[in-house]
Design a protein around this motif. Structure first.
Motif, PDB file in Angstrom:
ATOM      1  N   PHE A   1       0.954  -1.272  -0.050  1.00  0.00           N
ATOM      2  CA  PHE A   1      -0.027  -0.062   0.235  1.00  0.00           C
ATOM      3  C   PHE A   1       0.876   1.399   0.008  1.00  0.00           C
ATOM      4  CE2 PHE A   1      -3.629  -2.373   2.306  1.00  0.00           C
ATOM      5  CZ  PHE A   1      -3.883  -2.916   1.061  1.00  0.00           C
ATOM      6  N   LYS A   2       1.976   1.417   0.933  1.00  0.00           N
ATOM      7  CA  LYS A   2       2.691   2.601   0.930  1.00  0.00           C
ATOM      8  C   LYS A   2       4.084   2.057   1.225  1.00  0.00           C
ATOM      9  CE  LYS A   2       2.105   5.464   4.161  1.00  0.00           C
ATOM     10  NZ  LYS A   2       3.414   5.844   4.754  1.00  0.00           N
ATOM     11  N   ALA A   3       5.004   2.901   1.190  1.00  0.00           N
ATOM     12  CA  ALA A   3       6.490   2.684   1.433  1.00  0.00           C
ATOM     13  C   ALA A   3       6.660   2.292   2.941  1.00  0.00           C
ATOM     14  CB  ALA A   3       7.297   3.914   1.218  1.00  0.00           C
ATOM     15  N   ALA A   4       7.004   1.183   3.043  1.00  0.00           N
ATOM     16  CA  ALA A   4       7.554   0.533   4.404  1.00  0.00           C
ATOM     17  C   ALA A   4       8.810   1.211   5.016  1.00  0.00           C
ATOM     18  CB  ALA A   4       7.384  -0.907   4.493  1.00  0.00           C
ATOM     19  N   ARG A   5       9.044   1.513   6.221  1.00  0.00           N
ATOM     20  CA  ARG A   5       9.967   2.339   6.762  1.00  0.00           C
ATOM     21  C   ARG A   5      10.877   1.131   7.682  1.00  0.00           C
ATOM     22  NH1 ARG A   5      10.596   6.033   2.869  1.00  0.00           N
ATOM     23  NH2 ARG A   5       8.537   7.214   2.509  1.00  0.00           N
TER      24      ARG A   5
END
Length: 270
Positions: A63-67
């Protein structure tokens, strides 16, 4: 934090802390696809896997950039059927879901009568393998090397590799190894003359059996692109032959395109 080649360290409160080996080429604090896919595969198999069932399809939506922050997991058994088991999980960072995964398992059974069509796929395993290297890369007309930059061309590509440990203290199962390596579908289909300019938003890996050992091949089968969107498919191989498929959809990320010939993070996993 571990200096051993592992993507995540488990924490005392049940979370998973990414190591430097989970960092991607897209930025200083951006986790790579194999790490995220691998964590989802580990959790779903540990929670819901059954010996008599084959993990036949794993789909991970990114879904979105994992950090590089502690990551928690939510799991759910969607259906516990006699022949089909469906489960799902969410990977959560700072209260936000960064990835969602679904796993479909089929009960192993006797094959039906008859013979079906299969493609005449071939995969030439490298004659020499460097056990210290996690990945070997080949493109048509170029042969096998250990450097992705050698294959920034417009030819068909393939990899032969093995996964590092996903979670410290937990050995990668055959299913986890297949899922992690299958994420390389993005590399073999989206690597072009200027590097990789598409970032995949998902991975689907479909298996008819589990790989026979640690080493797995990924060979590009199709790649279509238009309006900054690409779709790529691959076939997965081991030393016994083809055993599954991979598919990724991806969106243009041209502003931070990864040029492996001028890579600021050369030691990281794609």
């Amino acid at each position: 934090m571990s200096e051993q080649p592992v993507h995540f360290e488990p924490t005392a409160d049940g979370a998973f802390l990414p190591t430097r080996f989970a960092q991607s080429h897209w930025g200083e604090d951006h986790l790579n696809g194999p790490a995220i896919v691998g964590l989802a595969a580990v959790v779903l198999e540990q929670e819901y896997g059954r010996e008599e069932f084959l993990p036949s399809r794993l789909t991970v939506d990114l879904f979105k950039a994992a950090r590089g922050v502690p990551t928690t997991v939510k799991t759910n058994l969607v259906r516990d059927g006699r022949r089909v088991r469906n489960s799902e999980c969410e990977l959560v960072q700072d209260g936000v879901t960064v990835a969602h995964a679904t796993l479909v398992q089929y009960r192993r059974a006797e094959a039906p009568r008859g013979t079906e069509w299969t493609p005449p796929g071939e995969f030439a395993v490298p004659t020499e393998v460097d056990p210290s290297r996690a990945i070997h890369v080949s493109s048509d007309g170029q042969g096998w090397t250990n450097e992705i930059a050698d294959h920034q061309n417009a030819a068909r590509k393939r990899t032969w590799g093995r996964s590092i440990q996903v979670v410290a203290g937990t050995d990668n199962s055959a299913f986890v190894r297949a899922a992690v390596i299958a994420e390389g579908t993005s590399l073999v289909t989206n690597l072009g003359t200027a590097g990789v300019g598409y970032i995949n938003g998902d991975l689907t890996v479909a298996l008819v059996r589990l790989p026979v050992d640690d080493w797995i091949g990924v060979q590009a089968e199709t790649h279509w692109a238009a309006d900054g969107i690409s779709v790529g498919t691959s076939t997965l191989y081991d030393r016994a032959g083809a055993f599954g498929s991979g598919m990724v959809t991806a969106v243009s990320n041209a502003a931070v395109q990864v040029d492996f010939g001028n890579d600021p993070f050369p030691s990281r996993t794609h």
